[in-house]
Design a protein around this motif. Sequence first.
Motif, PDB file in Angstrom:
ATOM      1  N   PHE A 297      64.300  32.540  78.277  1.00 51.39           N
ATOM      2  CA  PHE A 297      64.378  31.078  78.307  1.00 51.39           C
ATOM      3  C   PHE A 297      63.679  30.523  79.546  1.00 51.39           C
ATOM      4  CE2 PHE A 297      66.824  27.328  79.791  1.00 51.39           C
ATOM      5  CZ  PHE A 297      66.511  26.449  78.765  1.00 51.39           C
ATOM      6  N   LEU A 298      63.928  31.119  80.701  1.00 54.59           N
ATOM      7  CA  LEU A 298      63.313  30.666  81.951  1.00 54.59           C
ATOM      8  C   LEU A 298      61.806  30.922  81.955  1.00 54.59           C
ATOM      9  CD1 LEU A 298      65.983  31.942  84.510  1.00 54.59           C
ATOM     10  CD2 LEU A 298      65.616  29.585  83.774  1.00 54.59           C
ATOM     11  N   MET A 299      61.377  32.054  81.405  1.00 55.77           N
ATOM     12  CA  MET A 299      59.950  32.365  81.336  1.00 55.77           C
ATOM     13  C   MET A 299      59.218  31.345  80.479  1.00 55.77           C
ATOM     14  SD  MET A 299      59.508  36.526  81.211  1.00 55.77           S
ATOM     15  CE  MET A 299      60.292  36.736  79.610  1.00 55.77           C
ATOM     16  N   PHE A 300      59.853  30.911  79.407  1.00 56.54           N
ATOM     17  CA  PHE A 300      59.222  29.943  78.505  1.00 56.54           C
ATOM     18  C   PHE A 300      59.062  28.588  79.192  1.00 56.54           C
ATOM     19  CE2 PHE A 300      59.262  26.850  74.982  1.00 56.54           C
ATOM     20  CZ  PHE A 300      58.191  27.335  74.245  1.00 56.54           C
ATOM     21  N   ILE A 301      60.020  28.203  80.027  1.00 56.76           N
ATOM     22  CA  ILE A 301      59.937  26.914  80.735  1.00 56.76           C
ATOM     23  C   ILE A 301      58.853  26.953  81.801  1.00 56.76           C
ATOM     24  CG2 ILE A 301      61.151  25.323  82.270  1.00 56.76           C
ATOM     25  CD1 ILE A 301      63.730  26.083  80.828  1.00 56.76           C
ATOM     26  N   GLY A 302      58.861  27.972  82.642  1.00 62.90           N
ATOM     27  CA  GLY A 302      57.834  28.107  83.669  1.00 62.90           C
ATOM     28  C   GLY A 302      58.055  27.214  84.868  1.00 62.90           C
ATOM     29  N   GLY A 303      56.951  26.807  85.516  1.00 63.42           N
ATOM     30  CA  GLY A 303      57.025  26.025  86.747  1.00 63.42           C
ATOM     31  C   GLY A 303      56.508  24.613  86.560  1.00 63.42           C
ATOM     32  N   GLY A 304      55.942  24.048  87.628  1.00 65.88           N
ATOM     33  CA  GLY A 304      55.470  22.680  87.602  1.00 65.88           C
ATOM     34  C   GLY A 304      54.045  22.559  87.101  1.00 65.88           C
ATOM     35  N   SER A 305      53.715  21.385  86.558  1.00 62.04           N
ATOM     36  CA  SER A 305      52.352  21.126  86.096  1.00 62.04           C
ATOM     37  C   SER A 305      51.382  21.136  87.271  1.00 62.04           C
ATOM     38  CB  SER A 305      52.291  19.761  85.399  1.00 62.04           C
ATOM     39  OG  SER A 305      53.115  19.753  84.259  1.00 62.04           O
ATOM     40  N   GLY A 306      50.183  21.673  87.038  1.00 54.66           N
ATOM     41  CA  GLY A 306      49.182  21.728  88.097  1.00 54.66           C
ATOM     42  C   GLY A 306      49.508  22.717  89.185  1.00 54.66           C
ATOM     43  N   SER A 307      50.347  23.703  88.868  1.00 56.21           N
ATOM     44  CA  SER A 307      50.725  24.725  89.844  1.00 56.21           C
ATOM     45  C   SER A 307      50.123  26.063  89.457  1.00 56.21           C
ATOM     46  CB  SER A 307      52.256  24.850  89.914  1.00 56.21           C
ATOM     47  OG  SER A 307      52.756  25.480  88.739  1.00 56.21           O
ATOM     48  N   THR A 308      50.501  27.107  90.190  1.00 58.14           N
ATOM     49  CA  THR A 308      50.048  28.457  89.852  1.00 58.14           C
ATOM     50  C   THR A 308      50.910  29.079  88.762  1.00 58.14           C
ATOM     51  OG1 THR A 308      51.434  29.415  91.598  1.00 58.14           O
ATOM     52  CG2 THR A 308      49.180  28.807  92.199  1.00 58.14           C
ATOM     53  N   ALA A 309      51.982  28.395  88.364  1.00 57.00           N
ATOM     54  CA  ALA A 309      52.915  28.927  87.373  1.00 57.00           C
ATOM     55  C   ALA A 309      52.465  28.594  85.957  1.00 57.00           C
ATOM     56  CB  ALA A 309      54.315  28.371  87.619  1.00 57.00           C
ATOM     57  N   GLY A 310      53.064  29.272  84.978  1.00 62.12           N
ATOM     58  CA  GLY A 310      52.750  29.045  83.577  1.00 62.12           C
ATOM     59  C   GLY A 310      53.918  28.423  82.844  1.00 62.12           C
ATOM     60  N   GLY A 311      54.047  28.751  81.552  1.00 64.93           N
ATOM     61  CA  GLY A 311      55.117  28.190  80.741  1.00 64.93           C
ATOM     62  C   GLY A 311      54.793  26.797  80.242  1.00 64.93           C
ATOM     63  N   ILE A 312      55.756  26.170  79.550  1.00 66.97           N
ATOM     64  CA  ILE A 312      55.538  24.808  79.056  1.00 66.97           C
ATOM     65  C   ILE A 312      55.688  23.802  80.180  1.00 66.97           C
ATOM     66  CG2 ILE A 312      56.289  25.414  76.730  1.00 66.97           C
ATOM     67  CD1 ILE A 312      58.943  23.944  77.360  1.00 66.97           C
ATOM     68  N   LYS A 313      56.211  24.210  81.327  1.00 69.64           N
ATOM     69  CA  LYS A 313      56.378  23.426  82.545  1.00 69.64           C
ATOM     70  C   LYS A 313      57.733  22.700  82.567  1.00 69.64           C
ATOM     71  CE  LYS A 313      52.275  24.553  84.042  1.00 69.64           C
ATOM     72  NZ  LYS A 313      51.760  25.342  82.927  1.00 69.64           N
ATOM     73  N   SER A 315      58.539  19.803  83.764  1.00 67.91           N
ATOM     74  CA  SER A 315      58.490  18.384  83.396  1.00 67.91           C
ATOM     75  C   SER A 315      58.566  18.222  81.883  1.00 67.91           C
ATOM     76  CB  SER A 315      57.218  17.727  83.946  1.00 67.91           C
ATOM     77  OG  SER A 315      56.064  18.458  83.572  1.00 67.91           O
ATOM     78  N   THR A 316      57.920  19.121  81.151  1.00 70.57           N
ATOM     79  CA  THR A 316      57.997  19.102  79.685  1.00 70.57           C
ATOM     80  C   THR A 316      59.425  19.324  79.234  1.00 70.57           C
ATOM     81  OG1 THR A 316      55.751  19.988  79.524  1.00 70.57           O
ATOM     82  CG2 THR A 316      57.141  20.169  77.569  1.00 70.57           C
ATOM     83  N   PHE A 317      60.083  20.313  79.826  1.00 68.78           N
ATOM     84  CA  PHE A 317      61.475  20.618  79.500  1.00 68.78           C
ATOM     85  C   PHE A 317      62.378  19.425  79.798  1.00 68.78           C
ATOM     86  CE2 PHE A 317      65.595  22.236  81.136  1.00 68.78           C
ATOM     87  CZ  PHE A 317      66.108  22.739  79.952  1.00 68.78           C
ATOM     88  N   ALA A 318      62.164  18.774  80.945  1.00 68.34           N
ATOM     89  CA  ALA A 318      62.982  17.628  81.340  1.00 68.34           C
ATOM     90  C   ALA A 318      62.821  16.468  80.359  1.00 68.34           C
ATOM     91  CB  ALA A 318      62.611  17.182  82.756  1.00 68.34           C
ATOM     92  N   VAL A 319      61.583  16.199  79.935  1.00 71.27           N
ATOM     93  CA  VAL A 319      61.332  15.110  78.985  1.00 71.27           C
ATOM     94  C   VAL A 319      61.980  15.411  77.637  1.00 71.27           C
ATOM     95  CG1 VAL A 319      59.530  13.951  77.632  1.00 71.27           C
ATOM     96  CG2 VAL A 319      59.217  14.306  80.092  1.00 71.27           C
ATOM     97  N   LEU A 320      61.899  16.667  77.195  1.00 68.26           N
ATOM     98  CA  LEU A 320      62.524  17.052  75.923  1.00 68.26           C
ATOM     99  C   LEU A 320      64.035  16.901  75.986  1.00 68.26           C
ATOM    100  CD1 LEU A 320      60.472  20.256  75.011  1.00 68.26           C
ATOM    101  CD2 LEU A 320      60.290  17.992  73.975  1.00 68.26           C
ATOM    102  N   MET A 321      64.654  17.323  77.080  1.00 67.97           N
ATOM    103  CA  MET A 321      66.102  17.204  77.234  1.00 67.97           C
ATOM    104  C   MET A 321      66.514  15.733  77.297  1.00 67.97           C
ATOM    105  SD  MET A 321      67.300  20.212  77.075  1.00 67.97           S
ATOM    106  CE  MET A 321      68.999  19.874  77.574  1.00 67.97           C
TER     107      MET A 321
END
Length: 445
Positions: A297-313, A315-321
């Motif tokens: 679940f955490l891997m799918f979310i990932g990190g922040g947009s425009g960062s070195t991290a991946g995932g859906i980000k 911010s995407t998770f926050a907007v969906l919730m």
Amino acid sequence: MKIFKESLNPSKILVMGFAILILVGAFLLTFPVATADGKGLPFLDALFTATSATCVTGLVVVDTEEAFSLFGELVILSLIQIGGLGFMTFATFLFTLLGKKISLKERILLKEAFNAASTLDIVKIVKRILIFTVIVEGIGAIILSIRFSFDMTIGKAIYFGFFHSISIFNNAGFDLMGGFKSLTEYVDDPFVVLTVCSLIVIGGLGFIVIHELYEYPVTHKISLHSKVVLFTTLMLIVGASILIFLFEYSNDKTLGPLSSTGKALGALFHSITPRTAGANTLPMADLTHATLFLTIFLMFIGGGSGSTAGGIKVSTFAVLMATAFSQLKGREDVVLFKRRIVMQSILKALTVAMSGIMIVVSVTFLLSITEPGHDFILYLFEATSAFGTVGLSMGLTPELSPFGRVLIILTMFVGRLGPLTLGFAISKRRKKEAYHYIKGNIMIG
């Protein structure tokens, strides 16, 4: 100075740039001088490694410390640094040094690469990002070098310190510990755990967020995006740490034998690393199913947009919730921090999330066909790790068939660039509709 043809849109340029960088890296890793045995890597293994490094993932088919020479390790490290910050960042830096003017086309490309709101001051932001990166990676390298010096020679400790600091800050999972054991020997070491956790979080926030935090003493303003990223990141770390502490508390193969402090450090590290660093202090194969599912679940979310991290980000998770919460409450508007979220952002979040789910499901399905004989959770874990450019593995990656390796290569590439970027690169330029169809209604739920 023009770098790219006007006919290429920013998305196509980003895709082509990463593809070229990967191919160059793969070609270098096939050289005999790149491997410890002097034979060079087979091209598919070299392509897999180069893709994993450039996409700052960390999934490996060979052990980095045992397979590669110093030259090979430096190639991997270079790919991690360029892939993490983006090749346009380095191109901008070089052109600035040469006194070349950055055109509007290139500013738009930088905006796309960093997912920034506008091209205003984007070149200044890039310069600050480079300086900030050098400072943070340098501090992390010094701390890790001092700690590693107690376990190895000074020269080796310094090299290990810099390699792991760069790899971790860029959220890549490559390490030089050997035996695919990552940082498991330092599970209860506060110097290593807290330093690595800090590097992961800072690298995964997003460079625009870091820029705004730097400007805050002057502007006293933080955008809605940065507030959402910071708050959601904090909540995910705290919530996941508590759950992992509870899930693994009595597990004799993970947190069980550790002291209370060691348990807390182990839980904290594992709550942070899936988003999306790839290093681990707990043996992945020995985790409980509850922790493994939470990790996915955490891997799918990932990190922040425009960062070195991946995932859906995040911010995407926050907007969906927030959207789900608003619908359940019967509210017309989606609100975060007393700001109404525009419909375009909601639709984009839904598109990113659904694209991610379809990719992970498809890859999991194909792996279960081409790599038979394993538990289902291994396929799901590996597919999510590749899509989220995480690098955590339960041991399936080194055993993949050629088709499986190509599949994971493509998944890492899509995960690093993002489904939307690839979609815009492939599709034709969007046109405004000349007419609209009559509205229709569909029963939902």
